[in-house]
Design a protein around this motif. Structure first.
Motif, PDB file in Angstrom:
ATOM      1  N   LEU A  47      -7.850   6.552  10.951  1.00 47.83           N
ATOM      2  CA  LEU A  47      -9.109   6.718  10.232  1.00 47.83           C
ATOM      3  C   LEU A  47     -10.114   5.671  10.676  1.00 47.83           C
ATOM      4  O   LEU A  47      -9.751   4.549  11.021  1.00 47.83           O
ATOM      5  CB  LEU A  47      -8.884   6.579   8.726  1.00 47.83           C
ATOM      6  CG  LEU A  47      -8.047   7.654   8.073  1.00 47.83           C
ATOM      7  CD1 LEU A  47      -7.877   7.351   6.587  1.00 47.83           C
ATOM      8  CD2 LEU A  47      -8.675   9.020   8.254  1.00 47.83           C
ATOM      9  N   LYS A  48     -11.377   6.056  10.641  1.00 48.62           N
ATOM     10  CA  LYS A  48     -12.446   5.107  10.939  1.00 48.62           C
ATOM     11  C   LYS A  48     -12.467   4.035   9.860  1.00 48.62           C
ATOM     12  O   LYS A  48     -12.064   4.263   8.719  1.00 48.62           O
ATOM     13  CB  LYS A  48     -13.791   5.834  10.986  1.00 48.62           C
ATOM     14  CG  LYS A  48     -13.888   6.824  12.110  1.00 48.62           C
ATOM     15  CD  LYS A  48     -15.228   7.535  12.070  1.00 48.62           C
ATOM     16  CE  LYS A  48     -15.305   8.558  13.177  1.00 48.62           C
ATOM     17  NZ  LYS A  48     -16.531   9.335  13.125  1.00 48.62           N
ATOM     18  N   LYS A  49     -12.977   2.883  10.219  1.00 46.62           N
ATOM     19  CA  LYS A  49     -13.027   1.728   9.324  1.00 46.62           C
ATOM     20  C   LYS A  49     -13.729   2.052   8.004  1.00 46.62           C
ATOM     21  O   LYS A  49     -13.338   1.562   6.953  1.00 46.62           O
ATOM     22  CB  LYS A  49     -13.725   0.570  10.031  1.00 46.62           C
ATOM     23  CG  LYS A  49     -13.539  -0.751   9.361  1.00 46.62           C
ATOM     24  CD  LYS A  49     -13.804  -1.865  10.360  1.00 46.62           C
ATOM     25  CE  LYS A  49     -13.422  -3.205   9.851  1.00 46.62           C
ATOM     26  NZ  LYS A  49     -12.013  -3.457   9.695  1.00 46.62           N
ATOM     27  N   GLU A  50     -14.735   2.913   8.049  1.00 48.20           N
ATOM     28  CA  GLU A  50     -15.494   3.239   6.832  1.00 48.20           C
ATOM     29  C   GLU A  50     -14.660   3.952   5.774  1.00 48.20           C
ATOM     30  O   GLU A  50     -15.045   4.052   4.619  1.00 48.20           O
ATOM     31  CB  GLU A  50     -16.727   4.083   7.181  1.00 48.20           C
ATOM     32  CG  GLU A  50     -16.346   5.449   7.747  1.00 48.20           C
ATOM     33  CD  GLU A  50     -17.301   5.958   8.798  1.00 48.20           C
ATOM     34  OE1 GLU A  50     -17.870   7.032   8.591  1.00 48.20           O
ATOM     35  OE2 GLU A  50     -17.470   5.266   9.824  1.00 48.20           O
ATOM     36  N   PHE A  51     -13.480   4.459   6.149  1.00 47.69           N
ATOM     37  CA  PHE A  51     -12.636   5.174   5.201  1.00 47.69           C
ATOM     38  C   PHE A  51     -11.484   4.315   4.661  1.00 47.69           C
ATOM     39  O   PHE A  51     -10.648   4.801   3.916  1.00 47.69           O
ATOM     40  CB  PHE A  51     -12.075   6.448   5.839  1.00 47.69           C
ATOM     41  CG  PHE A  51     -13.133   7.422   6.251  1.00 47.69           C
ATOM     42  CD1 PHE A  51     -13.958   8.013   5.312  1.00 47.69           C
ATOM     43  CD2 PHE A  51     -13.315   7.741   7.589  1.00 47.69           C
ATOM     44  CE1 PHE A  51     -14.934   8.905   5.686  1.00 47.69           C
ATOM     45  CE2 PHE A  51     -14.289   8.633   7.984  1.00 47.69           C
ATOM     46  CZ  PHE A  51     -15.110   9.213   7.022  1.00 47.69           C
TER      47      PHE A  51
END
Length: 159
Positions: A47-51
């Protein structure tokens, strides 16, 4: 170890979904044992860091999405088949008063009409949906929409 077993089951579901869809049937019914907790996406997707701040339940929804993407081209070969994808039961956190829904969708493959039901529903109608498909009452996505608009839920039991 339950955590290892859960992760293994999720890996098997992710990898074997395409084989199942390619089994040449006019009913494609897939039930995934996620997204509820514990976290099952580890080592399966990144997952991307924003998640990172999402709950484990919400992160597991990405696994549902990845699995559907994996089977999309195979599903498209099953024209006029009834497709039903469900995930495990809804999840209600004991520490907060919030219920997270499970995933449910159904469609006739090849019919690109899209409908979204806003009415609360549960899986108690799936058997009747399949029966109606096989008796010819469900021919397209509009028929599915009408079916669910007219269905009533069974009583919900909680422990």
């Amino acid at each position: 170890n339950k955590k290892l077993k859960d992760n293994l089951i999720s890996r098997i579901m992710l990898r074997n979904s395409v084989d199942f869809v390619n089994s040449n049937t006019n009913l494609v019914y897939i039930h995934y044992d996620y997204p509820h907790t514990p976290l099952k996406i580890k080592e399966l997707i990144t997952l991307k860091k924003e998640f990172e701040n999402l709950t484990d339940y919400e992160k597991n929804l990405f696994l549902v999405d990845k699995t559907i993407v994996n089977i999309e081209s195979s599903i498209n070969n099953q024209k006029n088949s009834l497709l039903i994808i469900t995930t495990d039961h809804w999840f209600k956190s004991r520490s907060e008063d919030k219920a997270y829904p499970g995933v449910f969708f159904s469609k006739i493959v090849g019919d690109n009409n899209y409908f979204e039901g806003k009415k609360d529903n549960n899986a108690s109608s799936i058997k009747d949906l399949i029966d109606n498909y096989y008796d010819g009452s469900i021919l397209n996505n509009n028929d599915i929409k009408i079916f669910f608009e007219n269905e009533s839920n069974h009583a919900i039991f909680r422990r």
